[in-house]
Design an enzyme around this catalytic site. Structure first.
Site, PDB file in Angstrom:
ATOM      1  N   CYS A  44       0.850  -1.146  -0.146  1.00  0.00           N
ATOM      2  CA  CYS A  44       0.028  -0.008   0.016  1.00  0.00           C
ATOM      3  C   CYS A  44       0.868   1.326   0.111  1.00  0.00           C
ATOM      4  O   CYS A  44       0.445   2.535   0.001  1.00  0.00           O
ATOM      5  CB  CYS A  44      -1.045   0.018   1.112  1.00  0.00           C
ATOM      6  N   CYS A  65       4.707   1.967   4.011  1.00  0.00           N
ATOM      7  CA  CYS A  65       5.924   2.003   4.608  1.00  0.00           C
ATOM      8  C   CYS A  65       6.808   3.207   4.072  1.00  0.00           C
ATOM      9  O   CYS A  65       7.382   3.971   4.724  1.00  0.00           O
ATOM     10  CB  CYS A  65       6.758   0.836   4.271  1.00  0.00           C
ATOM     11  N   CYS A  73       4.278  -7.016   4.601  1.00  0.00           N
ATOM     12  CA  CYS A  73       4.149  -7.637   3.450  1.00  0.00           C
ATOM     13  C   CYS A  73       5.673  -8.300   2.884  1.00  0.00           C
ATOM     14  O   CYS A  73       5.488  -9.269   2.749  1.00  0.00           O
ATOM     15  CB  CYS A  73       3.647  -6.650   2.466  1.00  0.00           C
ATOM     16  N   CYS A 110       3.452  -2.417  10.174  1.00  0.00           N
ATOM     17  CA  CYS A 110       2.266  -2.024   9.004  1.00  0.00           C
ATOM     18  C   CYS A 110       1.976  -0.560   9.601  1.00  0.00           C
ATOM     19  O   CYS A 110       0.830  -0.576  10.050  1.00  0.00           O
ATOM     20  CB  CYS A 110       1.005  -2.804   9.302  1.00  0.00           C
ATOM     21  N   HIS A 131       4.433  -5.742  24.973  1.00  0.00           N
ATOM     22  CA  HIS A 131       4.108  -5.867  26.713  1.00  0.00           C
ATOM     23  C   HIS A 131       5.144  -5.498  27.544  1.00  0.00           C
ATOM     24  O   HIS A 131       4.899  -4.838  28.771  1.00  0.00           O
ATOM     25  CB  HIS A 131       3.716  -7.129  26.949  1.00  0.00           C
ATOM     26  N   CYS A 186       5.322  -1.551  28.006  1.00  0.00           N
ATOM     27  CA  CYS A 186       4.168  -0.945  27.573  1.00  0.00           C
ATOM     28  C   CYS A 186       3.954   0.121  28.536  1.00  0.00           C
ATOM     29  O   CYS A 186       3.980  -0.034  29.683  1.00  0.00           O
ATOM     30  CB  CYS A 186       3.022  -1.787  27.584  1.00  0.00           C
ATOM     31  N   CYS A 205      -5.178  -0.900  31.104  1.00  0.00           N
ATOM     32  CA  CYS A 205      -4.273  -2.004  30.032  1.00  0.00           C
ATOM     33  C   CYS A 205      -5.637  -2.431  28.936  1.00  0.00           C
ATOM     34  O   CYS A 205      -6.849  -2.685  29.303  1.00  0.00           O
ATOM     35  CB  CYS A 205      -4.068  -3.034  30.807  1.00  0.00           C
ATOM     36  N   CYS A 216      -5.536  -6.979  23.063  1.00  0.00           N
ATOM     37  CA  CYS A 216      -4.345  -6.326  22.758  1.00  0.00           C
ATOM     38  C   CYS A 216      -3.114  -7.631  22.463  1.00  0.00           C
ATOM     39  O   CYS A 216      -3.020  -8.352  23.195  1.00  0.00           O
ATOM     40  CB  CYS A 216      -3.747  -5.718  24.061  1.00  0.00           C
ATOM     41  N   CYS A 247       7.925  -0.453  19.266  1.00  0.00           N
ATOM     42  CA  CYS A 247       6.995   0.839  18.912  1.00  0.00           C
ATOM     43  C   CYS A 247       6.619   1.807  20.387  1.00  0.00           C
ATOM     44  O   CYS A 247       6.481   2.967  20.188  1.00  0.00           O
ATOM     45  CB  CYS A 247       5.415   0.328  18.849  1.00  0.00           C
ATOM     46  N   CYS A 262       7.944   8.789  13.677  1.00  0.00           N
ATOM     47  CA  CYS A 262       7.992  10.174  13.273  1.00  0.00           C
ATOM     48  C   CYS A 262       7.944  11.249  14.456  1.00  0.00           C
ATOM     49  O   CYS A 262       7.402  12.122  14.196  1.00  0.00           O
ATOM     50  CB  CYS A 262       6.959  10.521  12.284  1.00  0.00           C
ATOM     51  N   CYS A 264      -2.792  -3.189  20.665  1.00  0.00           N
ATOM     52  CA  CYS A 264      -1.921  -3.625  19.277  1.00  0.00           C
ATOM     53  C   CYS A 264      -2.518  -4.690  18.557  1.00  0.00           C
ATOM     54  O   CYS A 264      -3.178  -5.841  19.389  1.00  0.00           O
ATOM     55  CB  CYS A 264      -0.555  -4.286  20.267  1.00  0.00           C
ATOM     56  N   CYS A 308       1.118  -6.442  14.172  1.00  0.00           N
ATOM     57  CA  CYS A 308       1.577  -6.116  12.944  1.00  0.00           C
ATOM     58  C   CYS A 308       2.809  -6.762  12.705  1.00  0.00           C
ATOM     59  O   CYS A 308       3.172  -6.994  11.282  1.00  0.00           O
ATOM     60  CB  CYS A 308       1.372  -4.725  12.373  1.00  0.00           C
TER      61      CYS A 308
END
Lengths: 294, 405, 368
Positions: free
Chosen positions: C58, C61, C156, C190, C228, C231, C256, C262, C271, C277, C291, C294
């Site tokens: 898509c 990325c 992907c 993703c 986790h 988190c 939570c 999740c 993450c 960004c 979550c 992904c």
């Protein structure tokens, strides 16, 4: 109100032990002392903050899976007690408005009951006083669980090839120069490892430094014939779930009674001879003109 | 007595036997489940109560009830009361089956049952302090001894076989079996003395986990007493049972004379127990220990009631009262043993236990199997005395004299 | 570089440039001196040539890469690396553009970095994706052959991602499956966090090495721990405070999200540690959504988004057992059965004895 060895001797001596027990001239069984090099742990309730680093480190060091418990719909590693995958556990105590944490694991008795009852010596005293397990000699009878006054040996109930599971003071790590993992990671020195004399000295030092902080002295110094794992408590030891044992080793009573009755294999042999002689005599005399057919 | 022992004969698969087999199959299913799924999945046993009813009932009570052969051998061979000779073979059969079933229960209860062969074959590893080791070895040996004590019965059963080689085998071995008997009997007396008393010592190691009313240095003696009580009681039970089941004449008068022994053992047990408690300074626990006081007195009352019945002259003539007395004493002694192994045992740390349905089914299955096998054996082998020989099943004349068990 | 296909360059001072490099290095866990070294290398004109191939994807990325601020896209593609072939960012088009691929490959043979975005269809001979008249699997095989390193960006390219979701009509697979035997760095996500790509590329450019990988080819600096473990809502989990439904009081208080499905306990990614960004909280859990896993093969696009899953490495709750916790199970049915058995035995014993009862005179006669 438990029976002490002295009491047992008194009772055994006074009770008429008709056919079964020949005159009991039981010698009080001497307690097996701990060695100067015995490895142990010292746990101090005044220092433990309940972080459970010891439990996590123990799991990793001994490659034990988490004891998964669903709490409010989510899975946690939350053992209620020592169990088939948990060699050490941190529990919460409350006493007189105070509360805190206590770590449980094998006490590594100088004179362990589990090893006394173990048929083939699967549980036995190994180097440095560790009560260790040899699965090849275990048949899974679980007598050790009955015998242990601290309820330490645990059984893998979920397994079809179950073993007895208990703390062995990380003896598999000794070769790497490491001691018990729990003591290694404790951030507060609430559990420290070392030789038993060192630990006793440290416990006495802490007691002397802040005598008001502690109650009940050192659990395990002489309790139950002495244990390699020692406890210091702010509230005494009952609230921590430690049984109030006398200074006599737990196996002393049974071994005194049993060896008293048996005197090695002498008494059974004498009994056998007597039984055989009487039976033979009666058997012969009874042959002619039996009265029993009347 | 062998002159008058005969196989009972008759159909094996009566409706009652079929009912027993159904229970046995249910128990077998539980056993299979335990073998494939493990102990934790099958039983309610746990780390606090590692011994459940498979040990407390099947082994501790089961071998107690299997002490008939032992108790009777003591009366017949040591006290030389030959009149009870006719009860010996059926008593030995119950002993054999009782110990065999206890052995089966142990095999299913052991976590690592496949290692059990190491116990008799690795004397180098024996722990001389282990009471359980002594119990295990003694029980294994005793089961073999009882089987051999019944050797004449097996051989006589064989000798009635239509196949000549079997009859020859029997003829060759019967005299030898007879000769060995005094030694077998002596072993059959020694081994239960050792392991029945040691069953009690076994629970002595539980220390503070066993209620002080049961935890005493006299445990081995108490277990010896209860072995005699249960052993005698089973003689009554089994004699009455076979009488009713096979429409045989009851042995009421013979059993009546045994009553004084049973009552004597019961009273000795109760007295020694009270004296022991007094010496150990536990008399105060007899009241005010709640459930435990109640259990203690229940045991005592059941046993004393049985003793009173056994001693009553009327009982000597009434099979119903004999049975009642036997059942009461069995119940009292069995309760004592179950209490010692299970009810009065409290490991603390919040543990609790009650046998689950599979455990109960397995135990029932064992009892059913034992009963079925008993009936099978007395139908096929010359165990019971005093029956008119079934036509065509007469014992060969040559065997009559030698057989004197 | 002869084939500057990207937009206008912005000149950077050396000072700013070192800053950018240091930030990029720090983002992926390299020490500050690595940033300086990168800057040195780039100053020497040793910018790594990068070829970026798109297949079934898509372009998310790429989009997320374009939104990186430090370094910004301009610094990145002009100063840090030499992005020689990228379909989305190319100013050129058609035959002219395709020719740059061939010339880049020829000039940098054995030295360029190949970044692949999107899955590769293998079903029916790979007919489901053609770029420039050539099948995806053919270009990929050809370009990868002479690449110094192959990086699969996004889920992907890592293992098939959305195109491979059941029933996987095109037979889509990830780069490592399409290029059997060739080591591939997988950066699932993703989209994937652009800094994980930057770090990997810059490390390769500066040191000529690839980061340590886990068994699925993911760099350990970014994928060693599960969501986790780091988190921001972890304390709520430990205390058993769970949002039970979207919008409920627990959800509003940031509790939570485990019970809402999740996948954090199974999903290896950074993450929560490395903002997308530079926007704090700009990731699912930060925005109040569980979550979806992904970065984990077999979870995203395979397990329903809100389906609750077990926890791989359960940890202790913020609760302790008592000294004597209640343990052991008792079933009421068993108590009933036991009562029945004992009762039946007692009853049978009594009944049997009653049956035997005979008037005293007759008892003796019954005996043999």
């Amino acid at each position: 109100m438990t029976v002490s060895r002295r009491h047992a001797l008194k009772v055994l001596g006074s009770a008429a032990f008709a056919a079964a027990a020949a005159p009991v001239m039981a010698e009080a069984r001497s307690a097996r002392p701990s060695g100067p090099d015995d490895l142990g742990l010292l746990f101090d309730t005044t220092r433990c903050v309940g972080c459970r680093a010891c439990v996590t480190a123990c799991r990793e060091a001994n490659k034990k899976p988490a004891d998964v418990v669903m709490i409010g719909g989510a899975p946690y590693d939350a053992p209620l007690d020592l169990n088939g995958s948990t060699l050490t556990v941190v529990k919460a105590w409350t006493a007189g408005g105070r509360s805190g944490y206590v770590k449980a694991q094998c006490m590594h008795c100088a004179d362990p009951a589990c090893a006394s009852v173990c048929m083939m010596g699967a549980l036995h005293k190994g180097p440095r006083g560790v009560v260790q397990y040899d699965v090849d000699r275990c048949v899974g009878c679980r007598n050790c669980q009955i015998a242990c006054p601290f309820n330490v040996p645990k059984f893998e109930w979920g397994s079809n090839t179950p073993q007895i599971v208990k703390c062995e003071l990380c003896r598999h790590r000794w070769a790497e120069g490491k001691g018990p993992a729990c003591a290694e990671v404790c951030p507060r020195g609430a559990v420290v490892s070392g030789s038993r004399p060192q630990l006793l000295a440290e416990a006495r030092r802490r007691l002397a430094a802040t005598p008001d902080a502690y109650q009940g002295g050192i659990y395990g110094a002489t309790t139950g014939g002495g244990t390699a794992c020692l406890y210091l408590s702010a509230v005494g030891f009952g609230p921590l779930g430690l049984p109030g044992l006398s200074d006599e080793p737990v196996p002393a009573l049974v071994e005194t009674v049993q060896h008293g009755i048996y005197q090695g294999a002498v008494i059974p042999l004498v009994l056998f001879g007597a039984f055989a002689a009487v039976t033979w005599k009666n058997h012969r005399s009874a042959r002619p003109g039996q009265e029993d057919e009347s | 007595m062998t002159a008058s022992t005969r196989p009972v004969g008759g159909t094996i698969l009566t409706p009652a036997a079929k009912a027993l087999l159904v229970l046995a199959v249910l128990g077998g299913a539980v056993g299979l489940y335990r073998l494939t799924q493990g102990l934790g999945a099958t039983t309610a046993m746990n780390d606090g109560y590692p011994w459940g009813i498979w040990i407390a009932f099947d082994v501790a009570v089961g071998t107690g009830l299997a002490s008939g052969g032992y108790a009777l051998a003591f009366v017949v061979f040591i006290l030389n009361r030959g009149r009870y000779h006719r009860l010996v073979r059926p008593a030995l059969v119950t002993s054999l089956l009782g110990y065999a079933m206890a052995g089966v229960a142990v095999m299913f209860d052991l976590g690592r049952y496949w290692s059990v062969w190491r116990i008799p074959t690795h004397p180098g590893s024996w722990n001389g302090n282990s009471v359980l080791l002594e119990v295990a070895l003694c029980m294994m040996a005793y089961t073999a001894v009882v089987f051999l004590e019944l050797g004449p019965a097996w051989l006589e059963g064989l000798s009635a076989s239509r196949r000549p080689e079997r009859a020859q085998l029997a003829a060759r071995w019967l005299p030898r079996a007879e000769k060995a008997l005094p030694f077998l009997v002596a072993l059959g007396l020694l081994l239960p003395t050792m392991h029945q008393s040691s069953l009690g010592s076994l629970m002595m190691m539980a220390g503070h986990k066993l209620h002080p009313l049961w935890h005493t240095a006299l445990l081995p003696l108490h277990f010896l007493f209860t072995a005699f009580v249960m052993g005698f009681a089973v003689l009554y039970f089994e004699s009455t049972f076979t009488g009713a089941a096979f429409k045989r004449p009851l042995e009421t008068r013979l059993l009546a004379r045994l009553g004084k022994y049973v009552a004597g053992v019961i009273i000795a047990f109760v007295v020694v127990r009270f004296v022991g408690l007094a010496v150990e300074g536990k008399a105060g626990l007899l009241v005010g220990s709640g459930l435990f006081s109640f259990l203690f007195w229940t045991e005592t009352v059941l046993l004393l009631a049985a003793a009173a019945l056994f001693l009553r002259p009327q009982t000597h003539l009434r099979p119903d009262q004999q049975l009642q007395a036997a059942l009461l004493s069995m119940a009292g002694a069995a309760l004592y043993r179950v209490d010692t192994f299970l009810v009065a045992y409290n490991p603390g740390n919040g543990w609790s236990y009650f046998p689950n349905v599979p455990e109960i089914l397995f135990t029932l299955g064992l009892i059913a199997t034992e009963t079925f096998l008993y009936v099978l054996v007395v139908r096929k082998f010359p165990i019971l005395a005093g029956v008119t020989p079934a036509p065509g099943r007469a014992v060969p004349a040559g065997l009559k004299q030698g057989a004197t068990t | 570089m002869p084939h500057t296909v990207v937009a206008e360059a912005t000149a950077l001072s050396r000072r700013d440039f070192v800053k950018v490099c240091t930030a990029a290095a720090a983002a992926v866990g390299l020490p500050a001196w690595a940033g300086e070294k990168m800057a040195e290398q780039v100053a020497k004109g040793k910018k790594p040539s990068v070829i970026w191939l798109h297949y079934q994807e898509c372009t998310g990325c790429t989009e997320s890469l374009l939104r990186a601020n430090a370094p910004g896209v301009g610094e990145l593609i002009l100063d840090l690396i030499s992005l020689d072939y990228h379909e989305t960012l190319a100013a050129a088009a058609g035959y002219q553009f395709e020719a740059t691929l061939e010339s880049t490959m020829k000039e940098n043979a054995g030295k360029y970095v190949l970044v692949v975005e999107g899955s590769i269809p293998l079903k029916d001979g790979g007919v489901y994706c053609y770029v420039g008249g050539e099948k995806a699997i053919d270009t990929l095989t050809r370009v990868a052959e002479k690449a110094a390193a192959v990086i699969a960006i996004g889920s992907c390219a890592s293992w098939g991602g959305i195109p491979s979701a059941s029933p996987n009509p095109t037979g889509a697979v990830g780069v490592s499956q399409a290029l059997k035997g060739k080591p591939v760095v997988a950066l699932p996500g993703c989209p994937a966090n652009p800094y994980n790509l930057l770090g990997t590329v810059l490390q390769f450019a500066t040191f000529g090495t690839l980061p340590a990988l886990d068994d699925k080819g993911r760099p350990l600096f970014a994928y060693a721990r599960v969501i986790h473990e780091d988190c921001p809502r972890r304390a709520h989990f430990d205390n058993g405070r769970f949002a039970q439904a979207f919008g409920d009081p627990g959800h509003r208080q940031g509790w939570c999200l485990y019970k809402l499905g999740c996948k954090g306990p199974q999903t290896h990614a950074n993450c929560s540690l490395l903002n997308f960004c530079e926007l704090p909280g700009a990731w699912p859990i930060g925005l109040g959504h569980p979550c979806i896993g992904c970065t984990e093969q077999g979870i995203a696009f395979n397990v329903p988004i809100h389906q609750n899953m077990p926890i791989d490495k359960p940890t202790a709750p913020m609760a302790y057992p008592g000294v004597n916790p209640p343990q052991g199970h008792q079933s009421l049915i068993a108590v009933g059965v036991a009562g029945l058995v004992v009762g039946a035995a007692a009853g049978a014993g009594y009944a049997a004895s009653r049956k035997l009862a005979v008037p005293p005179g007759q008892g003796t006669k019954k005996e043999d």
